[in-house]
Design a protein around this motif. Sequence first.
Motif, short mmCIF file in Angstrom:
data_model
loop_
_atom_site.label_atom_id
_atom_site.label_comp_id
_atom_site.label_asym_id
_atom_site.label_seq_id
_atom_site.Cartn_x
_atom_site.Cartn_y
_atom_site.Cartn_z
N PHE A 19 0.87 -1.17 0.00
CA PHE A 19 0.00 0.00 0.00
C PHE A 19 0.92 1.22 0.00
O PHE A 19 1.63 1.47 0.98
CB PHE A 19 -0.91 -0.01 1.23
CG PHE A 19 -1.83 -1.19 1.28
CD1 PHE A 19 -3.14 -1.08 0.83
CD2 PHE A 19 -1.40 -2.41 1.75
CE1 PHE A 19 -3.99 -2.17 0.86
CE2 PHE A 19 -2.24 -3.52 1.78
CZ PHE A 19 -3.54 -3.40 1.33
N GLU A 20 0.91 1.97 -1.10
CA GLU A 20 1.89 3.04 -1.26
C GLU A 20 1.28 4.27 -1.90
O GLU A 20 0.21 4.21 -2.53
CB GLU A 20 3.07 2.55 -2.08
CG GLU A 20 2.70 2.03 -3.46
CD GLU A 20 3.91 1.50 -4.22
OE1 GLU A 20 5.03 1.97 -3.98
OE2 GLU A 20 3.72 0.60 -5.06
N ARG A 21 1.98 5.37 -1.75
CA ARG A 21 1.56 6.64 -2.36
C ARG A 21 2.57 7.03 -3.44
O ARG A 21 3.76 7.14 -3.15
CB ARG A 21 1.46 7.74 -1.31
CG ARG A 21 0.33 7.52 -0.31
CD ARG A 21 0.27 8.63 0.74
NE ARG A 21 -0.86 8.38 1.63
CZ ARG A 21 -0.80 7.58 2.70
NH1 ARG A 21 0.35 6.98 3.02
NH2 ARG A 21 -1.86 7.39 3.45
N LEU A 22 2.06 7.23 -4.64
CA LEU A 22 2.89 7.71 -5.74
C LEU A 22 2.15 8.88 -6.38
O LEU A 22 1.54 8.77 -7.43
CB LEU A 22 3.13 6.60 -6.77
CG LEU A 22 3.96 5.40 -6.31
CD1 LEU A 22 4.00 4.32 -7.39
CD2 LEU A 22 5.38 5.83 -5.95
N HIS A 23 2.19 10.03 -5.72
CA HIS A 23 1.49 11.20 -6.22
C HIS A 23 2.32 11.88 -7.32
O HIS A 23 3.53 11.70 -7.40
CB HIS A 23 1.24 12.20 -5.09
CG HIS A 23 0.26 11.71 -4.07
ND1 HIS A 23 -0.25 12.51 -3.06
CD2 HIS A 23 -0.34 10.50 -3.90
CE1 HIS A 23 -1.09 11.81 -2.32
NE2 HIS A 23 -1.16 10.60 -2.80
N GLY A 24 1.65 12.64 -8.16
CA GLY A 24 2.33 13.35 -9.23
C GLY A 24 2.14 12.68 -10.57
O GLY A 24 1.66 11.56 -10.68
N SER A 25 2.52 13.38 -11.62
CA SER A 25 2.31 12.91 -12.99
C SER A 25 3.28 11.80 -13.36
O SER A 25 4.45 11.83 -13.00
CB SER A 25 2.46 14.07 -13.97
OG SER A 25 2.39 13.62 -15.30
N LEU A 26 2.74 10.82 -14.10
CA LEU A 26 3.59 9.76 -14.65
C LEU A 26 3.90 10.01 -16.12
O LEU A 26 4.63 9.24 -16.74
CB LEU A 26 2.90 8.40 -14.51
CG LEU A 26 2.77 7.86 -13.09
CD1 LEU A 26 1.96 6.57 -13.09
CD2 LEU A 26 4.13 7.60 -12.49
N GLY A 27 3.30 11.05 -16.69
CA GLY A 27 3.52 11.35 -18.10
C GLY A 27 3.07 10.22 -18.99
O GLY A 27 2.04 9.58 -18.77
#
Length: 510
Positions: free
Chosen positions: A379-387
């Motif tokens: 369970f993780e957070r990967l905020h922001g654009s991946l393009g």
Amino acid sequence: MSEPAVPAAERIPDLRSDLVSAGFTVDALTALWGADAAEALHRGQRVPAERALARRAPSPLATLTRLFVLARPVPASEAAAALPSLGVDGAQALGLLTVDDAGSVTAAVDLRPYAFVDAAGPAEWWIVSDLGEVALGHALPEDHVLGVGGASLTLSGLMLQTPVDSALDLGTGCGIQAMHAARHARRVVATDISVRALRLAALNSALNEIDGVELRLGSMFEPVAGERFDHIVSNPPFVITPRAEGVPSYEYRDGGMVGDGLVASFVSGCGEHLTDGGVAQLLGNWEYRGTGDGLDRVHDWADASVAPLDAWVIERDAEDAVRYAETWIRDGGTRPGSPQFERLLDAWLTDFETRDVRSVGFGYLLLRRTADVPTLRRFERLHGSLGANEAGLGVHLGEALAAHDLQAALTDGEVGRLRPVVSGDVTEERHLWPGADAPTAILLRQGGGFGRVISADTGLAALVGACDGELSVAAIVGALAQLLEVDEAALARELLPAVRALLVDGFLRA
């Protein structure tokens, strides 16, 4: 309900023929008005595209574009010329057009090309859905059938590409995910609570000559009671909506449950409908209540499953309660500043207060039925654009699952005997103070996948740099221990867990 009837379905081949003859493709539309106008249209602004189209010579492509993409009326004679096989009468019979007394033709649906690339290669379809807010000029009706939006593109990009015997698309809408699933599944069942959605899904499957999709009417897993599937995909109606009088309940986004109850129900119940090793993938929301963590709530849902589930959940974004409410009120076509908007915002915030909701998370869920104790709990957070990476995540997720299973089955000694290779998209960054001999930071950066960045010490960076497929992990650790003058066993205890993680995340390949 199975295979809902499409009015005048025998005319669908004529429609397909006319679309092909007109060259009604994504590239052709972009060439008509240019990339800037295409981007503006994606934002709901059609004036730049209309101005560009006005400078083009008349053609069937221009007419179909003006009619179905820009939702502008055209003379019946122009529509007939653009649809020589189907004709205006045939288009009316299919429910695509309406004709007024003055002979002006207006689109009754949105019809546009859709192009993509997956593991099977490039493809292009035509997708029929309901007209959006810009075309309607008012808020959406509650039975609106959504076309291919951002969430649809996200889920199709996440979809595993491994060939399977059976797949389920729960909440199919216009049928886009079922059509994608049909590219790797021999048999697809698609469900929805909306008869209109199922009819449009049937039309889209037939228009694009996609076989093997069975459509069923019903809520959640009711239409597939007692059945199991190798792959379940769902862009469910997960939007958290107040259960209050006067608040619109849009079928495409509102599952009729309180708070995040629909996603909780899906997570805890999907295991019963998965074959052993079967995978469910969905998008969802989860509430942050009080001082609690939203991802902890999702963890509890997975633990509540009757069938044991591996779970990999990635939170991609989180919005405070006010911004979340504003987003979805505007999504329904109610404009900020209007009395209706303020009334709906008050209803949303009142609903959130009853559960002490301070924010809402959004992300991807991957759940896999296991025969024994789950080995994957991430369970993780990967905020922001991946393009551009987001479009190809399905392949990466499949590789990550395989790598997880590989390393989970190995002892540390067996991991030590692996001869991994550094993935071609991995780069290393070293940061040094001016004049310093040793770096203050070493970063390993992933170009594909989730674009992860890992902080490494000298030992880990050296190990990764030596992974060329020739030396085993144990041999590299032994050489590093001598070079760094440290205990080999202690260094192995430090580096082997990191090697396992790097294999799963795709930095190393076994």
